[in-house]
Structures are given as C-alpha cells and as structure tokens.
Design a protein around this motif. Structure first.
Motif, PDB file in Angstrom:
ATOM      1  N   THR A  82       0.835  -1.203   0.000  1.00  0.00           N
ATOM      2  CA  THR A  82       0.000   0.000   0.000  1.00  0.00           C
ATOM      3  C   THR A  82       0.869   1.253   0.000  1.00  0.00           C
ATOM      4  N   VAL A  83       1.963   1.218   0.756  1.00  0.00           N
ATOM      5  CA  VAL A  83       2.890   2.355   0.767  1.00  0.00           C
ATOM      6  C   VAL A  83       3.445   2.600  -0.632  1.00  0.00           C
ATOM      7  N   GLU A  84       3.863   1.534  -1.299  1.00  0.00           N
ATOM      8  CA  GLU A  84       4.405   1.661  -2.654  1.00  0.00           C
ATOM      9  C   GLU A  84       3.380   2.290  -3.599  1.00  0.00           C
ATOM     10  N   TYR A  85       2.129   1.885  -3.444  1.00  0.00           N
ATOM     11  CA  TYR A  85       1.050   2.433  -4.288  1.00  0.00           C
ATOM     12  C   TYR A  85       0.899   3.942  -4.057  1.00  0.00           C
ATOM     13  N   HIS A  86       0.834   4.350  -2.791  1.00  0.00           N
ATOM     14  CA  HIS A  86       0.653   5.775  -2.479  1.00  0.00           C
ATOM     15  C   HIS A  86       1.865   6.599  -2.923  1.00  0.00           C
ATOM     16  N   LEU A  87       3.059   6.030  -2.736  1.00  0.00           N
ATOM     17  CA  LEU A  87       4.269   6.756  -3.109  1.00  0.00           C
ATOM     18  C   LEU A  87       4.339   6.944  -4.619  1.00  0.00           C
ATOM     19  N   HIS A  88       3.966   5.920  -5.370  1.00  0.00           N
ATOM     20  CA  HIS A  88       3.959   6.018  -6.830  1.00  0.00           C
ATOM     21  C   HIS A  88       3.007   7.130  -7.284  1.00  0.00           C
ATOM     22  N   LYS A  89       1.834   7.194  -6.689  1.00  0.00           N
ATOM     23  CA  LYS A  89       0.871   8.224  -7.063  1.00  0.00           C
ATOM     24  C   LYS A  89       1.352   9.606  -6.644  1.00  0.00           C
ATOM     25  N   ALA A  90       1.993   9.701  -5.475  1.00  0.00           N
ATOM     26  CA  ALA A  90       2.506  10.995  -5.022  1.00  0.00           C
ATOM     27  C   ALA A  90       3.607  11.493  -5.941  1.00  0.00           C
ATOM     28  N   PHE A  91       4.511  10.594  -6.369  1.00  0.00           N
ATOM     29  CA  PHE A  91       5.574  10.993  -7.304  1.00  0.00           C
ATOM     30  C   PHE A  91       4.970  11.582  -8.578  1.00  0.00           C
ATOM     31  N   ALA A  92       3.943  10.913  -9.108  1.00  0.00           N
ATOM     32  CA  ALA A  92       3.334  11.371 -10.357  1.00  0.00           C
ATOM     33  C   ALA A  92       2.692  12.742 -10.183  1.00  0.00           C
ATOM     34  N   LYS A  93       2.015  12.952  -9.072  1.00  0.00           N
ATOM     35  CA  LYS A  93       1.339  14.234  -8.850  1.00  0.00           C
ATOM     36  C   LYS A  93       2.325  15.367  -8.585  1.00  0.00           C
TER      37      LYS A  93
ATOM     38  N   GLY B 140       5.454  15.421  -9.666  1.00  0.00           N
ATOM     39  CA  GLY B 140       6.397  15.574 -10.766  1.00  0.00           C
ATOM     40  C   GLY B 140       7.819  15.239 -10.388  1.00  0.00           C
ATOM     41  N   VAL B 141       8.008  14.309  -9.449  1.00  0.00           N
ATOM     42  CA  VAL B 141       9.349  13.891  -9.052  1.00  0.00           C
ATOM     43  C   VAL B 141       9.506  12.402  -9.365  1.00  0.00           C
TER      44      VAL B 141
ATOM     45  N   SER C 152      12.153  10.461  -7.640  1.00  0.00           N
ATOM     46  CA  SER C 152      12.898   9.757  -6.595  1.00  0.00           C
ATOM     47  C   SER C 152      12.617  10.402  -5.245  1.00  0.00           C
ATOM     48  N   ARG C 153      12.953   9.667  -4.186  1.00  0.00           N
ATOM     49  CA  ARG C 153      12.768  10.182  -2.837  1.00  0.00           C
ATOM     50  C   ARG C 153      13.631  11.412  -2.583  1.00  0.00           C
ATOM     51  N   ALA C 154      14.817  11.425  -3.184  1.00  0.00           N
ATOM     52  CA  ALA C 154      15.726  12.556  -2.970  1.00  0.00           C
ATOM     53  C   ALA C 154      15.098  13.867  -3.405  1.00  0.00           C
ATOM     54  N   LYS C 155      14.253  13.832  -4.436  1.00  0.00           N
ATOM     55  CA  LYS C 155      13.619  15.046  -4.945  1.00  0.00           C
ATOM     56  C   LYS C 155      12.532  15.569  -4.024  1.00  0.00           C
ATOM     57  N   LEU C 156      12.077  14.735  -3.088  1.00  0.00           N
ATOM     58  CA  LEU C 156      11.008  15.162  -2.186  1.00  0.00           C
ATOM     59  C   LEU C 156      11.463  16.273  -1.246  1.00  0.00           C
ATOM     60  N   HIS C 157      12.776  16.396  -1.025  1.00  0.00           N
ATOM     61  CA  HIS C 157      13.281  17.445  -0.133  1.00  0.00           C
ATOM     62  C   HIS C 157      12.998  18.836  -0.685  1.00  0.00           C
TER      63      HIS C 157
END
Length: 772
Positions: free
Chosen positions: A745-756, A758-759, A761-766
């Motif tokens: 479930t975490v992987e699913y939410h993270l994938h959708k968050a990245f798409a929304k 526009g990043v 990788s996790r490093a870009k979240l900073h």
C-alpha cells in the motif's frame, strides 16, 4: 460522503436561503401529498388545503396541485431564495414526487433550488438532473480512517476494516463509531441495534443456509480480526469445512485477506453464536496462530471458561507487546482480561486497577470507571485504597477539570508517597498539569514544592525529569526551567516507548514546543498516542484560532482569544500565542499591549536560544520597530527561520515583511517576499493567509499566480503522510509499520505521489514544500 452528508453540506452552503427540508418516510408512501404536507412549514394556504385533506371531500389531482405549489414556492422565492431539500426521496408518495417534478420543470428563472437524495437503486424519470455518488476511493477511505484514529491500531486489522467498508461512507462511518471497541485491533465490536445490513442484503439468511461446519468457519472468520488467509484455511481443515462455501454464498471475499461482504454480518455472526461455540473457535484459532504471541494469548483468553491464573499472568506479561501493536487501548484490553481470569482477590484488584489506568490512558473513561467499580479494597489495605482514590481523581479531572479535582489529585499523590512512590510522582505530574489551566495558584505552588521533593532523588526516568523541570518552572520561572525541562525533553526524545514514557509523550511534546525545540517537538508529537490529556483548552488551540482571526483581519477577536487563554499559563505553544497577540495588537493600534506581549515573549525566546525562538523574537520585534531597525530584524528573522523546518512561521514572516516593504513603496522587494509567502501558504493549505498574500501582491502591481489552495491539494492525506515519511528517509517497510498499512500500500501511495508532484525519486522530495 453519503447522500445525507451531501445534503448537509449543500444546506450549510445555502447561506441566505429559506430551507424547506424533510426526510421521506416509507410508512407514508401510500398517502397522497404526505411529503408535500411535511415540506410546507407555514400556515396552509387555501390552494393546498384540499390536497392535505383539510377541506373538501376529495383530493385534487397533480394537474391542480402542481401549479398551486409552483405559484407558492416561486412567490416565496421573490423575496428570498428557497431550497427544497428531500432526503430518502425514493420513499416519497407518488403525488408529491409528481408535484416536485412539475415545479422542477418550470424552475428556470426563479430563485428556487430543488435537491432530492434517493437510493441508488431507485429509478425514475423527470426534469431534475441526476448525480450518482460512487464509493470512496482507497486513498480517501484511508485518509478518513487515519484522521479518525487517535492512536495505533493493528495494521492488518485497519486494512481489513477499510476493505470491508467497500468505499461506502455509511459503512466506514459505522466502523469509525466502533473504534473504541476494536481495542487497538484485538476487540470485536458488538452489533449496533440502530443499524442493520445494507438495504436489499439478505446476508443473514444466506449465512443461515450454510451447513454447520461452514457456519462455524464463518464464525471463525468473524472471530479472527486480521483476515489471515492461511489461518482461515487451517481452521477450515480443522473443522472439516469447505472454505469456498462462504465465498460462493457471497458472504466472504478471500483475496489478500478474508473480509466480509457486509461489515455488519461480522459482528452479527459473532454475537449470535452460542458462548460455547465462540470459546471453541477461539481455542482452535489459538492452536493455529503460531508465533504471533499476543494474538495467540488473546484467543486463549477468549476461550477461557473461568479463573486461570497462569493465563492471566501471560496476558499481563503480553500487554506491553500488545501496546506496541495496538496502542494503549490494546494494553487496556489485555489487562482487563487478565483481571477477569485472576482467582486471588488481592491480585485481581491490582490487575483491575492497572486495567483502569490503561483504560484511562486510552481515553475510555467509562470503561475505566467500570473497572474501578470491580476493585474491592479493605479499609486497612492502604496502598490499594490510595491507588483507587488516585484513579478516581484522574477521571474526575478529565471529566470536570478545576480546582476541586486538582485538590483531589493532590490528596491522592500525598497518600501514595509512602506506599507507591512511582505512582505518587505520576500523580504529582497530573496535579501540576491540572492546576495550571485551572488557575489554582495556591494548590499549584503547594504541589510544586512537594513534587520537587518527591523527584529530588529520582531522575532516571524521563517522566521524573519532566516532573522536576515543571516544578522548577512553576516555582522559579521560565528561564530557570529551560535546562531541566530540556533534559527531560531530550530523554523522551531518545528513550524507547515503555508504557510510562508513552503516557507522557504528548505532554513532553507541548513542553518541547514551549522550549522552541523543533526536532524534539516533531518527533514527540508523531510518537504520542493518547496518554495524558491536558485538562481544558490549551494555549496551542487558542493560538490557532487567533492566527485565523489575524489572517482575516479580525484583530480584536484575535486579542480576546489569545489574551484570555494566556492568563492561565498553560504549557505548550504559549510563545506562539504571544506572537499572535503582538501582531493583533499592532494591527489594532494597541501599542501598549503589543509591547507587553513582546516583552513576555522575549522572556521565553531569549533563554531558549534556538533558531526557531530567535526567529520568532526578531519577527515580532520588527512589528514594533521602524526604518532600518525593522528591516534588519525582518532579515534576521528570515535567516533564523530559514534554518528550521518551520515553513509556516517562515511564510508568516515573509508576509508581514512583504507588507511592510509595500507600505514603504519598495514594491519590487515586496513582490519577492509576498510571492514566496503565497506559495508557502498555498502549499500548506492555509487559504486565508494565501488570499491575504495575494491581495498584497496585487497591491504591488503584480497579479497573483492563479493557483488555488484546492489545485495544490492534489495529494490525498495518506499520500502526504507517505511522501513526508519517505522524504525523511524511512523505507517502505518502516512507513508501513508507522501508518499501519502494508508495504504494498505504501508503494502504491508513493507512486501516485511521485506522479502528482512531478518527481522521480525520494531525494527530490526534499525540494517539495508543504509535506510537513
């Protein structure tokens, strides 16, 4: 959101409308014009008396009543807009439905709104446009659930509850209403008599048609709250039942987990079974549970038929493990069951007292009182009587905070000192936190002196350090208390969460905020699970209200809100409240009050010495300064706050600095800060402040970016949580454990968050603002 909630929302938004609202009743479906009669809330006009059976010998047809109703409603709408709102419209009598269709077909050009909510299965033609409310998506369901759960709950149970709601808002609401009975994921809520299965469901009848082995298997599925598929199959083999039968009958879904197709069927199945059947099923579930010790012991407890001291000891010994999974509610459930299975009266009383304390910590005050009622202590049993008095005083303080309950707590602490020093120190902490907002100065100083003595030789535990530091705060003031309280906060920040530490995490978080210790404040706030609750409203909530008043220009209201609460001296966010008071007083033209509040703020920010404290101090001082001094202070504030994670405070400072620059005709400089403030506020969802920044930006001659708060709220609440934790360096497994979901479930939410976002990788979240 269900259909009734949608209507509620529509009515709330219909400011200035005259609202005519009813809920249609099935029993009146065969009475012509019954619904129309209910809608009409004034004197019945002559044109409708015959329709309502108040005149004449026969009711007129729709061809007569329809035009009459149209004339009356549009007449009302000439002076004030009218909203006709009908819930459960599928139960309307045919005559009323035809009249409303007649009116709706001719409503164009009139200030008349007609809203009908009906069952999705209802079909009908008419001029009223139809909107179908579909089920909530998984992200929305998860977000609602996470927001409603105050403490931890077993992740597998949480996923099962969400799956069984099927995105149905009503089913989810019913599940949320039963959260206390879930006991952190170990309990099975009882059936609610005000609820039944979904309309049209015949699941109870279908369950009754199962063969005896399959009915027992269905009972086993109801008794096993995690929906473990492997355990379900082992139980089926043990019972000689076909695991496909309940699925074929449409009662269960066996996918990644076993879930009921109707959430109500789970509790109905469990509580309709004979007690002996339930005990037998729990015994078998315990046999097949394997290495999951808390689950196995819990099932054994539910299978017990009488006193079992060995099992009671095992339940008591497993309570801490249960708390790690399901929070204080789970620990309370284990201790309560241990008390029920204990044969020795004295030991049973001790366990009942411990269970009452755990129930209190979980927020279930009624259950805590019930457990206390089971404690029978002889008058000469001084220690047990003292503990019982303490728990009663705690509940009294939670229900009726004030000087009387604080005094009862102090008396209990004194009785405990000779017999149970650890509990006495806990009680003294509660006295101090209870007496501060109650403005009971005499009790406060008296209790602080005794607390200081009680904690003098006990500094090993964070709670004892907190007691010592808080007593110093009360007796010697803020500056003297910074060092001991910082030591306490640091100890909480570093220590693993045993039950005593966990109980005070929320209080420690408020103290960390009052010390301007940002990392500790964030960590302790995240880790806190219920535990001790501050009596009465805290300064942090008043500061939030004052901030909204400041955002919308209601400065007098902001002053009243914060000044009234700050008189109590409640720990936690007092500094933030003082900062709001400075801005409100400056804007309201009360220079004396602004200077007084700023001086009090300096008494806190100076000794704290953190960037957060220094930044807020400089920003508020700038509001009272002018010229180059103010400019330098604003720049210092931005520099200091820029080193912290306080995006909210940084945006507030950029806003007031930008406003200050614009009023001095430094428009180009002002635009930079106002634009940055607006972007921060938009990302944070602070609509009122974003609008204020936008207005100021327009005043500089530049148009604000056309990005609304709603357009920035692309992420669901669960996606924000997952992305925030991923940014902080947690793995998917660690995030799953924190949020009580599966890594998938975490992987699913993270994938959708990245798409929304526009990043990639996790490093870009900073670089993403607004994830805090």
């Amino acid at each position: 959101m269900g259909k009734s909630a949608a209507l509620d929302y529509a009515v709330e938004q219909a400011a200035g409308f005259r609202v005519l609202r009813i809920r249609a009743v099935a029993a009146e479906r065969d009475l012509p014009y019954a619904g129309l009669h209910l809608l009409w809330d004034g004197p019945v006009p002559a044109s409708l008396k015959a329709a309502f059976g108040l005149a004449g010998t026969s009711r007129p047809g729709v061809d007569v009543v329809g035009p009459a109703a149209f004339e009356l409603l549009t007449g009302l709408a000439r002076t004030r807009p009218v909203a006709v709102v009908v819930d459960d419209a599928h139960w309307l009598d045919d005559a009323t439905a035809q009249v409303l269709n007649h009116v709706a077909a001719r409503v164009t050009g009139h200030a008349l709104l007609i809203l009908l909510a009906e069952d999705p299965a209802a079909t009908g033609d008419g001029p009223i446009p139809r909107i179908y409310l579909g089920p909530l998506c998984s992200e929305e369901v998860s977000g609602l659930f996470a927001g409603a759960v105050a403490g931890p709950i077993d992740g597998l149970v949480a996923e099962r509850v969400l799956a069984e709601s099927h995105g149905n808002p009503r089913a989810l609401g019913e599940a949320l209403a039963s959260l206390a009975a879930l006991a952190g994921g170990f309990g099975i809520p009882g059936p609610r008599h005000d609820l039944s299965c979904e309309p049209g469901h015949d699941c109870v009848e279908r369950a009754a048609r199962l063969s005896p082995p399959e009915r027992l298997l269905l009972l086993g599925a109801a008794a096993e709250p995690t929906g473990d598929v492997a355990l379900f199959r082992k139980l089926a083999a043990d019972l000689g039942a076909d695991p496909a039968e309940p699925v074929t009958h449409g009662l269960l879904v066996a996918g990644e987990r076993v879930t009921f197709t109707c959430a109500q069927l789970r509790c109905l199945t469990y509580y309709a079974a004979a007690p002996a059947e339930r005990r037998m099923i729990h015994r078998k579930l315990a046999d097949h549970t394997g290495d999951d010790r808390p689950r196995r012991v819990w099932h054994l407890g539910l299978a017990a038929t009488g006193d079992d001291d060995a099992l009671a000891g095992e339940l008591e010994g497993t309570a801490e493990l249960a708390q790690a999974r399901g929070g204080a509610a789970a620990r309370a459930a284990f201790l309560a069951m241990a008390a029920l299975l204990t044969s020795d009266p004295a030991r049973r009383a001790d366990r009942a007292l411990a269970a009452a304390a755990a129930k209190y910590d979980s927020g279930d005050l009624a259950a805590a009182q019930r457990m206390l009622a089971r404690v029978e202590a002889e008058p000469d049993d001084v220690a047990r009587c003292a503990r019982r008095s303490w728990y009663r005083a705690r509940i009294e303080t939670a229900v009726r905070p004030g000087a009387g309950s604080a005094r009862a707590l102090l008396d209990a602490a004194r009785r405990l000192r000779r017999h149970d020093p650890v509990s006495a120190r806990e009680a003294y902490l509660e006295v101090l936190f209870a007496a501060i907002p109650a403005e009971t100065g005499g009790i406060l100083a008296e209790a602080a002196r005794e607390a200081l003595a009680a904690a003098a030789d006990h500094r090993a535990h964070p709670a004892d350090l907190l007691l010592h530091g808080l007593a110093v705060r009360i007796l010697d003031g803020y500056a003297a208390s910074v060092r001991p309280l910082r030591a306490a906060v640091t100890a909480f920040h570093r220590r693993a969460d045993d039950s005593r530490t966990a109980r005070w995490l929320g209080a420690a978080a408020l103290i960390a905020a009052d010390l301007w210790e940002e990392p500790a404040w964030r960590d302790l706030t995240r880790r806190s699970d219920g535990g001790y609750r501050m009596p009465g409203p805290g300064a942090h909530s008043a500061a939030a209200v004052a901030a909204l008043h400041n955002a919308t220009g209601h400065y007098e209201e902001a002053i009243y809100t914060v000044r009234d609460t700050l008189r109590r001296g409640h720990p936690g966010f007092v500094g933030r409240g003082l900062a709001e008071l400075v801005e409100a007083a400056v804007r309201a033209g009360d220079a004396d009050l602004a200077a007084q509040a700023q001086a009090r703020l300096a008494e806190r920010t100076g000794p704290a010495g953190t960037d957060w404290a220094a930044g807020v101090q400089a920003a508020t001082a700038a509001l009272l300064a002018d010229g180059s001094e103010a400019d330098a202070l604003y720049r210092e504030a931005l520099d200091r706050l820029g080193r912290t994670g306080q995006q909210w405070q940084l945006a507030r400072t950029e806003l007031v600095y930008g406003e200050w620059l614009r009023r001095r005709n430094r428009r180009i400089d002002a635009r930079v800060h106002l634009r940055s403030a607006g972007e921060h506020f938009t990302a944070l969802g602070a609509g009122a402040f974003a609008e204020r920044a936008g207005r100021e930006l327009l005043a500089t001659g530049e148009a604000a970016r056309k990005r609304t708060v709603e357009s920035m709220r692309q992420l669901t609440p669960q996606e924000v949580r997952v992305a925030s934790l991923a940014r902080d360096g947690l793995t998917n497994a660690e995030i799953a454990e924190r949020l009580f979901v599966s890594p998938r479930t975490v992987e699913y939410h993270l994938h959708k968050a990245f798409a929304k976002l526009g990043v990639k990788s996790r490093a870009k979240l900073h670089a993403v603002r607004g994830l805090d």
